[in-house]
Design an enzyme around this catalytic site. Sequence first.
Site, PDB file in Angstrom:
ATOM      1  CD  GLU A 100     -45.495  -8.991  31.902  1.00  0.00           C
ATOM      2  OE1 GLU A 100     -45.689  -9.037  30.684  1.00  0.00           O
ATOM      3  OE2 GLU A 100     -45.755  -7.986  32.587  1.00  0.00           O
ATOM      4  CD  GLU A 106     -42.078  -4.997  32.964  1.00  0.00           C
ATOM      5  OE1 GLU A 106     -43.063  -4.571  32.337  1.00  0.00           O
ATOM      6  OE2 GLU A 106     -41.388  -5.951  32.589  1.00  0.00           O
TER       7      GLU A 106
HETATM    8  C1  BG6 Z   1     -44.938  -5.667  30.168  1.00  0.00           C
HETATM    9  C2  BG6 Z   1     -43.696  -6.224  29.536  1.00  0.00           C
HETATM   10  O1  BG6 Z   1     -45.977  -6.568  30.030  1.00  0.00           O
HETATM   11  O2  BG6 Z   1     -45.451  -4.489  29.624  1.00  0.00           O
HETATM   12  C3  BG6 Z   1     -42.801  -5.200  28.876  1.00  0.00           C
HETATM   13  O3  BG6 Z   1     -42.977  -6.971  30.465  1.00  0.00           O
HETATM   14  C4  BG6 Z   1     -43.643  -4.211  28.094  1.00  0.00           C
HETATM   15  O4  BG6 Z   1     -41.858  -5.865  28.076  1.00  0.00           O
HETATM   16  C5  BG6 Z   1     -44.566  -3.535  29.087  1.00  0.00           C
HETATM   17  O5  BG6 Z   1     -42.910  -3.276  27.383  1.00  0.00           O
HETATM   18  C6  BG6 Z   1     -45.400  -2.417  28.487  1.00  0.00           C
HETATM   19  O6  BG6 Z   1     -46.179  -2.898  27.427  1.00  0.00           O
HETATM   20  P1  BG6 Z   1     -46.174  -2.175  26.030  1.00  0.00           P
HETATM   21  O7  BG6 Z   1     -47.015  -3.004  25.158  1.00  0.00           O
HETATM   22  O8  BG6 Z   1     -46.732  -0.822  26.261  1.00  0.00           O
HETATM   23  O9  BG6 Z   1     -44.738  -2.132  25.616  1.00  0.00           O
END
Ligand code: BG6
Length: 471
Positions: A163, A370
């Site tokens: 990202e 993800e």
């Molecule tokens: C993504 C990241 O943007 O979102 C992760 O790559 C992150 O590292 C995930 O944990 C979820 O976001 P958050 O803020 O809920 O942890």
Amino acid sequence: MSRFPETFLWGASSSAFQIEGGWDEDGKGMTVADYNSFKRSDRQADSKVASDFYHHWQEDIALMKELGMQIYRFSLSWARIIPDGDGEVNPKGVEFYHRVIDCLIENGIQPFVTLYHFDLPYALVEKYNGWEDRRCIDAFVKYAEVCFKEYGDQVKYWQVTNEQNLMIRVDERMNINEPDPWKADKIRAAMDYHMFLAHARATKLCHEIVKDGKIGPAVSSTCTYPLTNKPEDVWAAKMNDYMKTVYCLDMHYYGKYSGLYMRYLKERDIVPEMLEGDEEILKYGRPDYIAFNYYRTLCASYLPADEEHPAGMRVYRGNEVDFDQYGWCRDERNTNLQASEYGAQIDPMGLRIVLNDYWSRYHLPMIITENGLGMADTLTEDGKVHDPYRIDYIREHIRACGDAIEDGVELMGYSPWSFEDLLSSHQGFRKRYGFVYINREDMDLKDLARIKKDSYYWYQNVIKTNGEVLD
Ligand code: BG6
């Protein structure tokens, strides 16, 4: 018959600072991610212990195997391998990942390795203010070379950064402390450009060093709907996607900024310094695939640029937008979608849209690295974690992947966030994403036991049937 090809890669994901712990063990250096998490450690979990993967990796990999994972997408910690970012290599750090990678392979799991997931060695911040300085590019390339040489015989799938397009807009992650918005954007543009150069050089190097290696970026995808069918709102929605995500994919793919993005850089008067030879570097950095992270969709209405600003641009901060950005759009609620308790507008159909959009733009194979639902799970008295909401979320998103495959999109795999509970960027351990529950609270480490959630057993069956169970 399953809608997913036989070769489809089912996995789950994580990142170093969010799971490892052992933050200063065996010579590891501090990172920007550590530094930022320590600022909040009076209120919530930090990266010191996190999920304690550093001391539980064998147990965790055994659980990955039992889940049936074919790939494990995780990141290496740059500061574990080169503690001060560009100096001596730390043999103990290198050895740790050798053991993890060996163990994954012994268990039939392909490592899918990210080099840099938000955790720049802090020493580079102190020396150069990190990515603001071109020396950071050399430091990254040196680190990438160490990794390709050490692990390239076993690791065939690589991701340069996680990202970049989102990280660059979060001041804390980049260590941008400049109060003047224009100066901050100027620094940001330079950092972004330097990261693109580092990306391209690492990509080329991977192709030279790693036999049959495949490498690509993992972007934070955005899919923005216009609030109404007014052309201005449609433009605003398109521009939000363009300025946050597409410009980045275009840079990776074409090796140059598109007209629209250059126009923005010029009007804002923040074009980064481009040296002779850069064009050549960027040209040879084309990725083999596109990985992206997808959680939700956005909705936007048009917001005219501020006339007062000499460049015709305007900087909004606060609740109007989801993070720092300039002009054109106001973040809106989409009343057709339900939001999670943390505000993410849940939208499986949006995933099909993104898959088709990127496929038609670049015709590169894709993988989702993800996707998941962050919730405050509870361990119930029966010693279990019942998370039907997560099963619903993931089921519908996998179905959207199946639809996109039938649309003709080349999707290599699906690796949701996250394998186990981990340190969320802003909500510590209150907000959990994992298939495996980690028995700790923000301010109480408890016994760090690993507990399989209902979604674990459900996903196990999805993998076993290659998704057929969902048809
Ligand atoms: C993504 C990241 O943007 O979102 C992760 O790559 C992150 O590292 C995930 O944990 C979820 O976001 P958050 O803020 O809920 O942890």
